[in-house]
Motif scaffolding. Structure first.
Motif, mmCIF file in Angstrom:
data_model
loop_
_atom_site.group_PDB
_atom_site.id
_atom_site.type_symbol
_atom_site.label_atom_id
_atom_site.label_comp_id
_atom_site.label_asym_id
_atom_site.label_seq_id
_atom_site.Cartn_x
_atom_site.Cartn_y
_atom_site.Cartn_z
ATOM 1 N N TRP A 40 0.844 -1.195 0.000
ATOM 2 C CA TRP A 40 0.000 0.000 0.000
ATOM 3 C C TRP A 40 0.878 1.243 0.000
ATOM 4 N N GLY A 41 0.972 1.891 -1.145
ATOM 5 C CA GLY A 41 1.723 3.135 -1.279
ATOM 6 C C GLY A 41 2.756 3.065 -2.384
ATOM 7 N N PHE A 42 2.769 4.088 -3.224
ATOM 8 C CA PHE A 42 3.786 4.205 -4.268
ATOM 9 C C PHE A 42 5.071 4.743 -3.632
ATOM 10 N N PRO A 43 6.237 4.145 -3.918
ATOM 11 C CA PRO A 43 7.484 4.631 -3.317
ATOM 12 C C PRO A 43 7.852 6.021 -3.819
ATOM 13 N N LEU A 44 8.239 6.874 -2.892
ATOM 14 C CA LEU A 44 8.613 8.242 -3.236
ATOM 15 C C LEU A 44 9.839 8.656 -2.427
ATOM 16 N N ARG A 45 10.855 9.121 -3.129
ATOM 17 C CA ARG A 45 12.033 9.660 -2.452
ATOM 18 C C ARG A 45 11.927 11.180 -2.462
ATOM 19 N N LEU A 46 11.776 11.760 -1.307
ATOM 20 C CA LEU A 46 11.620 13.203 -1.197
ATOM 21 C C LEU A 46 12.943 13.918 -1.441
ATOM 22 N N LYS A 47 12.850 15.135 -1.924
ATOM 23 C CA LYS A 47 14.034 15.939 -2.207
ATOM 24 C C LYS A 47 14.857 16.118 -0.938
ATOM 25 N N GLY A 48 16.143 15.896 -1.052
ATOM 26 C CA GLY A 48 17.029 16.064 0.086
ATOM 27 C C GLY A 48 17.217 14.815 0.923
ATOM 28 N N LYS A 89 14.847 5.484 4.032
ATOM 29 C CA LYS A 89 13.668 4.716 3.632
ATOM 30 C C LYS A 89 12.755 5.566 2.761
ATOM 31 N N LEU A 90 12.230 4.962 1.716
ATOM 32 C CA LEU A 90 11.306 5.661 0.846
ATOM 33 C C LEU A 90 9.961 5.843 1.534
ATOM 34 N N LYS A 91 9.248 6.890 1.143
ATOM 35 C CA LYS A 91 7.931 7.175 1.696
ATOM 36 C C LYS A 91 6.844 6.561 0.806
ATOM 37 N N PRO A 92 5.846 5.896 1.401
ATOM 38 C CA PRO A 92 4.748 5.354 0.598
ATOM 39 C C PRO A 92 3.649 6.394 0.386
ATOM 40 N N VAL A 93 3.377 6.723 -0.861
ATOM 41 C CA VAL A 93 2.273 7.639 -1.179
ATOM 42 C C VAL A 93 1.022 6.788 -1.313
ATOM 43 N N ASN A 94 0.218 6.745 -0.270
ATOM 44 C CA ASN A 94 -0.886 5.799 -0.203
ATOM 45 C C ASN A 94 -2.244 6.421 -0.501
ATOM 46 N N ASN A 95 -2.306 7.743 -0.664
ATOM 47 C CA ASN A 95 -3.551 8.432 -1.001
ATOM 48 C C ASN A 95 -3.342 9.278 -2.247
ATOM 49 N N ILE A 96 -4.375 9.354 -3.090
ATOM 50 C CA ILE A 96 -4.328 10.120 -4.340
ATOM 51 C C ILE A 96 -5.325 11.268 -4.223
ATOM 52 N N ALA A 97 -4.800 12.490 -4.118
ATOM 53 C CA ALA A 97 -5.674 13.647 -3.923
ATOM 54 C C ALA A 97 -6.305 14.139 -5.223
ATOM 55 N N ARG A 151 0.611 -0.029 -9.882
ATOM 56 C CA ARG A 151 1.682 -0.149 -10.868
ATOM 57 C C ARG A 151 2.743 -1.086 -10.309
ATOM 58 N N ILE A 152 3.735 -1.397 -11.131
ATOM 59 C CA ILE A 152 4.859 -2.220 -10.680
ATOM 60 C C ILE A 152 6.050 -1.298 -10.442
ATOM 61 N N SER A 153 6.567 -1.292 -9.244
ATOM 62 C CA SER A 153 7.693 -0.428 -8.889
ATOM 63 C C SER A 153 8.990 -1.240 -8.851
ATOM 64 N N ASP A 154 10.101 -0.555 -9.099
ATOM 65 C CA ASP A 154 11.405 -1.207 -8.995
ATOM 66 C C ASP A 154 11.750 -1.521 -7.540
ATOM 67 N N GLU A 155 11.247 -0.686 -6.633
ATOM 68 C CA GLU A 155 11.648 -0.791 -5.235
ATOM 69 C C GLU A 155 10.875 -1.857 -4.463
ATOM 70 N N TRP A 156 9.554 -1.889 -4.627
ATOM 71 C CA TRP A 156 8.702 -2.754 -3.800
ATOM 72 C C TRP A 156 7.865 -3.732 -4.609
#
Length: 215
Positions: free
Chosen positions: A55-63, A69-77, A132-137
């Motif tokens: 549950w959540g698309f992997p996201l690497r935040l700037k900086g 650890k990558l952040k899971p984007v689990n909600n779509i606004a 989707r299919i992610s490289d990370e998870w």
């Protein structure tokens, strides 16, 4: 923002509800948090299948450090934003998220409790999602959010895009405009049931990743 939901039904029950011919075992737990496995229903070669995904698309935040650890984007606004629109336009990347209830935090900081929401007379229902299919998870999914209805407003100003059973095919196979219509509609107030509890929000079985909603 939804960061906790339950799926307390067997694979056989999910298969029967979503008209899946070949149910499969899942490693999803009954309380689902961002970054943990959940059960997803999607279409493959014209038939519905069920699959465990993160549950959540992997996201690497700037900086962020490369080792962080990558952040899971689990909600779509907003389905029209660049991160989502390419997937939302293609039905093969839409999915149904089976659930039996979802929770929002309520109360003062440090003592927030879980307030649960269910759909009246529906022990199992669906949340509109993308995958989707992610490289990370590997396979990952996220749930589409919308403005809350009046039944949820006392607790939160957003809610999942909930689907009636006769709308599953339209979400999975409809046009992009039809998908946007689901995000822009208001789910009926009278179908939402709210249960306030004394259960602390932070009392979790396992420490999950912090979920994100990306507009």
């Amino acid at each position: 923002m939804c960061n906790l939901y339950t799926m307390r039904r067997s694979a056989a029950e999910v298969a029967a509800h979503f008209r899946i011919e070949n149910p499969v075992a899942s490693n999803a737990v009954d309380e689902v948090y961002p970054g943990t496995p959940g059960m997803v229903v999607r279409e493959h070669v014209g038939a519905r299948v069920m699959q465990s995904m993160v549950w959540g698309f992997p996201l690497r935040l700037k900086g962020m450090s490369p080792t962080a650890k990558l952040k899971p984007v689990n909600n779509i606004a907003d389905l029209t934003k660049p991160m989502w629109v390419g997937l939302a336009r293609k039905p093969q990347w839409r999915c149904l998220i089976p659930l039996t209830g979802f929770a929002e935090a309520e109360g003062p900081k440090g003592a927030k409790t879980r307030t649960w929401f269910t759909v009246k007379d529906q022990p199992l229902f669906a949340w509109a999602g993308l995958w989707r299919i992610s490289d990370e998870w590997g396979p990952v999914y996220s749930g589409v959010m919308t403005d809350c209805n009046e039944a949820i407003r006392p607790v939160h100003d957003r809610m999942p895009v909930l689907l009636h059973a006769d709308e599953y095919d339209q979400w999975l196979n409809g046009s992009f405009d039809e998908a946007l219509d689901f995000q822009n509609r208001c789910f009926p107030d009278e179908l939402i049931e709210m249960t306030r509890t004394n259960e602390l929000w932070v009392k979790r079985k396992a420490p999950p990743l912090e979920g994100l909603a990306l507009a």
